[in-house]
Motif scaffolding. Structure first.
Motif, PDB file in Angstrom:
ATOM      1  N   ASP A  86     -32.463  -3.955-138.900  1.00 59.31           N
ATOM      2  CA  ASP A  86     -32.152  -4.488-137.439  1.00 59.31           C
ATOM      3  C   ASP A  86     -31.557  -6.185-138.004  1.00 59.31           C
ATOM      4  O   ASP A  86     -32.390  -6.840-138.051  1.00 59.31           O
ATOM      5  CB  ASP A  86     -33.152  -4.460-136.449  1.00 59.31           C
ATOM      6  CG  ASP A  86     -32.581  -5.195-135.090  1.00 59.31           C
ATOM      7  OD1 ASP A  86     -31.491  -5.359-134.889  1.00 59.31           O
ATOM      8  OD2 ASP A  86     -33.617  -5.440-134.282  1.00 59.31           O
ATOM      9  N   ARG A  91     -32.416   4.421-133.537  1.00 57.88           N
ATOM     10  CA  ARG A  91     -32.791   2.923-133.695  1.00 57.88           C
ATOM     11  C   ARG A  91     -33.547   2.687-134.884  1.00 57.88           C
ATOM     12  O   ARG A  91     -33.272   1.910-136.044  1.00 57.88           O
ATOM     13  CB  ARG A  91     -33.588   2.512-132.537  1.00 57.88           C
ATOM     14  CG  ARG A  91     -34.229   1.031-132.653  1.00 57.88           C
ATOM     15  CD  ARG A  91     -33.498  -0.105-132.672  1.00 57.88           C
ATOM     16  NE  ARG A  91     -34.167  -1.283-132.392  1.00 57.88           N
ATOM     17  CZ  ARG A  91     -33.633  -2.406-132.237  1.00 57.88           C
ATOM     18  NH1 ARG A  91     -32.419  -2.607-132.905  1.00 57.88           N
ATOM     19  NH2 ARG A  91     -34.205  -3.575-132.007  1.00 57.88           N
ATOM     20  N   GLY A 129     -30.887   0.963-137.053  1.00 57.76           N
ATOM     21  CA  GLY A 129     -31.213  -0.563-136.754  1.00 57.76           C
ATOM     22  C   GLY A 129     -30.383  -1.097-135.460  1.00 57.76           C
ATOM     23  O   GLY A 129     -31.011  -1.824-134.763  1.00 57.76           O
ATOM     24  N   SER A 130     -29.270  -0.622-135.156  1.00 61.01           N
ATOM     25  CA  SER A 130     -28.457  -1.337-134.181  1.00 61.01           C
ATOM     26  C   SER A 130     -28.762  -0.504-132.970  1.00 61.01           C
ATOM     27  O   SER A 130     -28.772   0.571-132.639  1.00 61.01           O
ATOM     28  CB  SER A 130     -26.868  -1.069-134.568  1.00 61.01           C
ATOM     29  OG  SER A 130     -26.102  -1.195-133.378  1.00 61.01           O
ATOM     30  N   SER A 158     -37.964  -2.134-133.709  1.00 58.16           N
ATOM     31  CA  SER A 158     -36.961  -3.182-134.657  1.00 58.16           C
ATOM     32  C   SER A 158     -37.762  -3.122-135.805  1.00 58.16           C
ATOM     33  O   SER A 158     -39.186  -3.692-135.887  1.00 58.16           O
ATOM     34  CB  SER A 158     -36.815  -4.239-133.845  1.00 58.16           C
ATOM     35  OG  SER A 158     -36.063  -5.108-134.742  1.00 58.16           O
TER      36      SER A 158
END
Length: 467
Positions: A423, A373, A377-378, A419
């Motif tokens: 993201d 993550r 980012g996703s 995040s």
């Protein structure tokens, strides 16, 4: 990234140092230099790709690929969602819903009522689209009651984050359950058992605590100042609810038919299945709902009053789409930055190391998801990739049923944690809420991380009870 090779191979520690330096450079450019986030993200993405050893001929390809993939995924959701939300606001529909909500729950419970409504709305629909459609209602309640906008929006953000991260049919938990061989229904049950207390404490309650740090935070005027409608100009409550529920019904139709088709209950060649695949995907569901809302909330009432529609509807649509163009570009640039970090291989290298350390499988799965993550980012990619990495170890333990579902939920909890700039949701929610970059880090990122950590700990506790 497929087809991309590093011209210079760096050890994992060097790649980590490059990633940290890139994030620090973004903070300096955006916060100190005041460079627009779109320019800062693209510049840092290009420089990071070069420093990380991506070949000069591949640098632009990586950046453009990440940008276009992200924009392709979110532009339709943002565009149609913004138009639907603007129609609800401009028609007085948000005013109708706010009045009914305040009469039913009272002013003191308005943040809780908005958060609960967000929970239900977030269940079948992507965070990006659902949040944008809910925003006009949040705007209206915040303007009506006064005080800080944070008091009303942060609990709703927590609701959307929890549902998006943990619960099927959202793509991350559904994909992780599939690659690990878990029953999706059992995963949903565990996700709700873990997610509801997580939302209440780490989403709703923490949101209220964070809101106190921003007294008097203004309501954004992204779509301009709203016009207060007279009573006889307001749409019926049922009409507004129908327009908002329609995309949920279409998406549920698609999810149900896809599940029945996968089980062999519904033939692939069935007209019902074909129809669900046509009208049920989220972008198409939002398109259909926007068109229905145009007629029910705008065209029909104006004709009933003897007013002409003319170019007014086109102007309203332009007014809804114009402010989101910058948001779409920034979101795409965030995707480009994530693609560069992914191409360096830093996330995969660290994840492989964690997987080989002999940690408890549920802890290793959570940490692997967090690393992926942070690197790319996703949340969806993090959940899917971590699930694939951990699947052999989980299979070796012979886990199934409830125990396997707790591991899946622990992994998807990691996918929502930490995040930051790569993201797309970070930029989308921050800009729609009128947050600057540091405020987004102190609100959205904090709530997401708290939800991820608490959901993981509760999953681990449930796992310990059954293993």
């Amino acid at each position: 990234m497929d087809g991309i090779t590093l011209a210079v191979e760096h050890p994992t520690w060097a790649l980590m140092l490059i990633a940290v330096a890139a994030i620090a450079a973004l903070l300096v450019l955006i916060v100190k230099v005041k460079l627009h986030a779109f320019f800062a993200l693209i510049i840092v993405s290009l420089l990071t790709a070069l420093v990380a050893g991506i070949g000069i001929g591949d640098v632009l390809d990586v950046v453009v690929s990440g940008f276009s993939t992200t924009v392709g995924n979110v532009a339709l959701l943002i565009g149609f969602g913004a138009v639907l939300g603007r129609l609800v606001e401009a028609s007085g529909g948000a005013q109708v819903l706010a009045d009914r909500m305040l009469r039913t729950f009272g002013e003191r419970k308005a943040p809780l009522a908005l958060a609960v409504a967000s929970l239900f709305y977030a269940f079948p629909i992507f965070l990006d689209a659902g949040f944008i459609v809910m925003l006009p209602i949040i705007y209206t309640v915040a303007r009506r009651l006064g005080g800080s906008f944070m008091l009303y929006v942060l609990p709703s953000i927590g609701a959307f984050l929890m549902m998006h991260a943990l619960t099927p049919p959202h793509p991350g938990p559904t994909a992780a359950a599939t690659v690990m061989g878990a029953d999706v229904g059992t995963v949903l049950l565990v996700a709700l058992l873990v997610g509801l207390p997580t939302w209440y404490l780490a989403g709703y309650r923490l949101g209220l605590v964070l809101a106190r740090r921003y007294p008097g935070y203004p309501v954004p005027t992204l779509f301009g100042e709203p016009e207060v409608k007279e009573e006889d100009e307001l749409p019926a409550f049922g009409t507004v609810i129908g327009c908002l529920v329609l995309p949920l019904v279409l998406i549920f139709f698609n999810t149900l038919s896809s599940t029945l088709e996968a089980d062999g209950t519904l033939p692939t060649e069935s007209p019902v299945y074909a129809l669900s695949q046509l009208i049920g995907p989220t972008p198409v569901a939002l398109l259909i709902s926007s068109l229905v809302a145009m007629y029910l909330l705008y065209i029909r009432p104006r004709r009933a009053r003897g007013a002409t529609v003319g170019s007014a509807l086109s102007d309203l649509t332009d007014n809804a789409l114009a402010p989101v163009c910058s948001i779409i570009l920034i979101t795409g640039a965030g995707g480009a930055f994530g693609a560069v970090l992914t191409a360096t291989g830093i996330g995969e290298s660290i994840a492989d190391g964690l997987d080989a350390m002999g940690l408890p499988v549920i802890l290793a799965g959570f940490l692997v998801a967090v690393v992926i993550r942070v690197a790319q980012g996703s949340a969806t990619v993090a959940a899917t990739t971590a699930g694939s990495i951990m699947a052999p170890a989980v299979a070796g333990l012979g886990l199934d049923g409830f125990a396997l579902a707790t591991v899946v939920v622990a992994i998807v909890a990691g996918s929502i944690t930490c995040s930051h700039f790569n993201d797309s949701g970070f930029w989308l929610v921050g800009r729609f809420c009128g947050f600057d970059t540091m405020t987004t880090l102190k609100t959205w990122s904090v709530i997401g991380t708290a939800i991820g950590v608490m959901a993981f700990l509760l999953s681990w506790a449930a796992y310990a009870l059954v293993v």
